[in-house]
Every structure is written in structure tokens, then in C-alpha cells.
Motif scaffolding. Sequence first.
Motif, short mmCIF file in Angstrom:
data_model
loop_
_atom_site.label_atom_id
_atom_site.label_comp_id
_atom_site.label_asym_id
_atom_site.label_seq_id
_atom_site.Cartn_x
_atom_site.Cartn_y
_atom_site.Cartn_z
N LEU A 252 0.81 -1.22 0.00
CA LEU A 252 0.00 0.00 0.00
C LEU A 252 0.84 1.27 0.00
CD1 LEU A 252 -2.84 -1.05 2.49
CD2 LEU A 252 -2.82 -1.20 0.00
N VAL A 253 1.78 1.40 0.94
CA VAL A 253 2.56 2.64 1.04
C VAL A 253 3.49 2.78 -0.15
CG1 VAL A 253 4.19 3.93 2.45
CG2 VAL A 253 2.41 2.55 3.54
N VAL A 254 4.21 1.71 -0.50
CA VAL A 254 5.15 1.62 -1.62
C VAL A 254 6.07 2.84 -1.70
CG1 VAL A 254 3.82 -0.03 -2.94
CG2 VAL A 254 3.33 2.36 -3.22
N GLY A 255 6.21 3.44 -2.90
CA GLY A 255 7.18 4.50 -3.11
C GLY A 255 6.91 5.79 -2.37
N LYS A 256 5.74 5.92 -1.76
CA LYS A 256 5.44 7.15 -1.02
C LYS A 256 6.44 7.37 0.12
CE LYS A 256 0.45 6.67 -1.80
NZ LYS A 256 0.48 5.29 -2.35
N LEU A 257 7.04 6.31 0.63
CA LEU A 257 8.04 6.46 1.68
C LEU A 257 9.21 7.32 1.24
CD1 LEU A 257 8.20 2.81 3.10
CD2 LEU A 257 7.37 4.84 4.28
N VAL A 258 9.43 7.39 -0.07
CA VAL A 258 10.59 8.13 -0.59
C VAL A 258 10.16 9.41 -1.30
CG1 VAL A 258 12.59 8.02 -2.14
CG2 VAL A 258 11.91 5.99 -0.82
N TYR A 259 9.21 9.29 -2.25
CA TYR A 259 8.96 10.47 -3.07
C TYR A 259 8.14 11.55 -2.37
CZ TYR A 259 4.26 8.74 -4.43
OH TYR A 259 2.95 8.31 -4.44
N VAL A 260 7.37 11.21 -1.33
CA VAL A 260 6.66 12.25 -0.59
C VAL A 260 7.62 13.13 0.20
CG1 VAL A 260 5.00 12.67 1.27
CG2 VAL A 260 4.45 11.03 -0.54
N LEU A 285 5.59 15.66 -8.26
CA LEU A 285 4.69 14.81 -7.48
C LEU A 285 3.67 14.12 -8.37
CD1 LEU A 285 3.72 13.83 -4.72
CD2 LEU A 285 2.30 15.90 -4.58
N VAL A 286 3.11 14.84 -9.33
CA VAL A 286 2.11 14.25 -10.22
C VAL A 286 2.73 13.12 -11.05
CG1 VAL A 286 0.61 14.67 -12.20
CG2 VAL A 286 0.69 16.32 -10.32
N VAL A 287 3.91 13.37 -11.60
CA VAL A 287 4.56 12.37 -12.47
C VAL A 287 4.92 11.11 -11.69
CG1 VAL A 287 6.59 11.90 -13.87
CG2 VAL A 287 5.38 14.07 -14.12
N VAL A 288 5.55 11.28 -10.53
CA VAL A 288 5.97 10.10 -9.78
C VAL A 288 4.77 9.35 -9.22
CG1 VAL A 288 8.22 11.08 -9.20
CG2 VAL A 288 6.29 11.43 -7.65
N PHE A 289 3.69 10.06 -8.89
CA PHE A 289 2.49 9.37 -8.39
C PHE A 289 1.89 8.50 -9.47
CE2 PHE A 289 -2.14 9.29 -7.71
CZ PHE A 289 -2.16 8.61 -6.50
N LEU A 290 1.87 8.98 -10.70
CA LEU A 290 1.28 8.21 -11.79
C LEU A 290 2.20 7.09 -12.26
CD1 LEU A 290 -0.32 11.08 -13.94
CD2 LEU A 290 -1.47 9.49 -12.39
N LEU A 291 3.50 7.40 -12.44
CA LEU A 291 4.41 6.44 -13.05
C LEU A 291 5.03 5.47 -12.06
CD1 LEU A 291 6.32 8.66 -15.67
CD2 LEU A 291 4.28 7.25 -15.98
N LEU A 292 5.23 5.90 -10.82
CA LEU A 292 5.95 5.07 -9.85
C LEU A 292 5.06 4.52 -8.75
CD1 LEU A 292 9.19 7.22 -9.45
CD2 LEU A 292 8.70 5.41 -11.11
N ASP A 293 3.78 4.87 -8.76
CA ASP A 293 2.87 4.38 -7.73
C ASP A 293 1.65 3.70 -8.35
OD1 ASP A 293 1.18 4.03 -5.49
OD2 ASP A 293 2.11 5.70 -4.46
#
Length: 408
Positions: A252-260, A285-293
Motif C-alpha cells: 500500500l505505502v510503496v514509493g510514497k516512503l521516498v517520493y513524498v 509529485l504528479v509524475v511520480v504518483f502516476l508512473l511510480l505508484d
Amino acid sequence: MNVGGAPAIDRRRVGWWLVAAGVAGIVGLFLYSFVGTFVLGLFVYYGARPVNRRIQRVVGSRGLSATVTLLFIVVPTLALLGYAGFVALRELTATLDSGTVTLLLNRLPGDQQTLAGVARNFPQFVQQLGDMSQFRQALQTAAGALGTLTTGLLHLTLALAFAFFLYRDGHRLQAWYRKTVGGRDTAAYSYLAGVDADLEVVYFGNVLTVLAVTLGSMAVYNGYNVLAPSAVELPFPTLLAVLTGLATFVPLVVGKLVYVPATALLAWRAVQADGSLLVYPAGFLVVVFLLLDILPQSVVRPYISGQTMHEGAVLFAYILGTALFGWYGLFLGPLLLVIVVQFANFVLEDLLWGRPFSPLPTDTTGLGTDPRGAKADTDAGADATDGGSNPDSSDAADEAEGEDEGKG
């Protein structure tokens, strides 16, 4: 005669069991000494097996498909990841204190301290080569780093060779197991089929998702630094990309631990420099949320493979395996988890209640692949690749018949 002959037969059988125990001890010694190499080879095998099967259907040869898979799929991917790891190591040594770096590097094989020193002070190292007074020290440092790289390449080469022979001759190993240990309608074969299917899910599904996120993060983070002004550049982009990939293991959390936190840092820098620069952190934030999450969790992971193992159990297997065994625990932990789960599915309940062992899974857990589907997939794959122009299956059958005649 029968009474006198029985003890002799028993003695021979006991003797052969002692020989079998000695052989098992020799094999166990090799596996224990090179456990990291073997589990890395298993990861390479399962991680690229779906690709290898597709290639095999096209070329019609097990040996050629194994060569193509390793040379054009596995090796380039590992080379790219190795470069990313080197850059991330350099950025890590520049970020953390020496004590933390030492603690982390001690979990890796070889003399990582020397390699980290070369990565951290690479420009100074090059300058030392031109100074005769410091040439000897630079040469010693280079020798230590070369020894570490040589050891790593040796383990990698052995792991790739192990995966190659599994690709080429794995069907013969399966045929031997089916003939010697148990056929398709036995609990022994069903247990192995379930383990085999779940290892492909765990390695090919989870780990390759992490690798895909890592490579995607490298492209996004470094691409952002190319476009963004220096005031809002992302520090240590490759290191953050590796951490983002590893964070994908967390459900659930995934890449948010880093990119947020990274986005928060960029926003703070934008406010300090010029408020108009906030558009860059927002776009980031928009790009990483779509592509990496969203993309990995909703598209990539389900496309690669269905999830048959509990995400929390897999997470603990990765973390605890790495903490307990070191670098190869990343691959050994999931292997042990799959072995335990499938044992609970097939053997535990019948063993506890004294029932005959069944090839069907029990309701002990809701985890793991149903072997009925796994065996069907295996049989279909064998029929597709062993027939027609591929002589491997007929060769194996001829060899098995010859062995039977010799024993008879």
C-alpha cells in the motif's frame, strides 16, 4: 537360505544408506558453501523463466533460448542495475556517516569498504595515479576493489551458469523427480509443483516489479534534474531511485516512503528560493504518483503475475531474510517462505491426523498456488516445447530406457 540371506541383504541396504548419507552431506556442504550463488541462480531462473518460455516457442531449442535469455535479457538488466548500485553506493557514502555506511556494507560480500572508498573518492583516486609518491597506495586500493569485483563476478558467473543449465535441462530433472520420487498424482509432485509456481510468482512478480520501479525511478529522477533549475534539483537521484524500488516491497505505502519526503524537500527549497518554482515540485509529485505508484500497483504487478502469497508475509521474508543471512537473504527468505507455506498446504494436516497423503491442497492456509493449475501449466508448456522439432525430450526418453535396460 532365506533366513541366512536376509541379514546380508539388510547389511547391504544399510551400507548403501550410509553411502547415501555421505553423498547428501557432500551436496549439503557445497550448497552451504555457495548458498548465495545458488539462490541468486534460482532468482535469475525464475525471474526470467516466462520470457525464456516465450523465446523457446519461437526458436524451438532449449539451449538457444537459454543463451538468448541470458545474453540479451538477464545480463543487460544486471549490468544496468550494477551501474545503478555503484552510483547509489557513491551517493550513499557521501550522505551517511562512516559508522552507518560500515554497518550496511558489512552485510555485502567481499571487501566493500575498499570499493566504497574508491566510489566516494574517485576523482582523488585518479589523481593519485599520476603522483608517483602515492602510486603504491592507489595501487593497493585498486587491488582491493578489483578483488571485490572479481569475487562478485565469479558468483554472478556461476549463478548465470546454474540458471542456464536449469533452462536447458530442467525438464530432465523434472522427469527424473516424477519417475523416482512421485508421479503427477502424488503429494510429492504436487508439493514441488506448488513450490515451483509460487517461486515464479514471488521472484518474477514481486522482485521484478521492484526492479522495474527502480529503473523507472532512475529515469524520472534524473530526468527531473535535467529539466529543473539548480535551486530545486533533487539530491542524490540514483540513491533515491534505489530506495523507491525497495520501498515497493511495503504494501500500500510503496514509493510514497521516498517520493513524498523528496517532494516536501523540493517544495521547501522552492519557497526559500522563489515561490514561482513551486510548479516543479508539483509537477514532480504528479509524475511520480502516476508512473511510480499507480502504474506499478494497478498495471505492472497484476500483469506480471497474480498474487498468491500474503503481501505481509512476503515483506517479512525479504526483510528478515536479509537481516539474518545478508545480501543473499533477499532471495533465500522468499524461498524459505514458499517451502513452509506449501508444506502447510500439502503435508502438515495429513501428517498430524495420520491420513494418507493427498495430491490435493488442504484448507490449512489460504496461501500459495493451487498445484492443479500449476501442473496443468507445466504439462502444457512441456507439450508445447518437447514436441516436433525439439529432440531433447526424445533424447531424455532414450537415455531413460537405456538406463532401465541396464538395470534389468
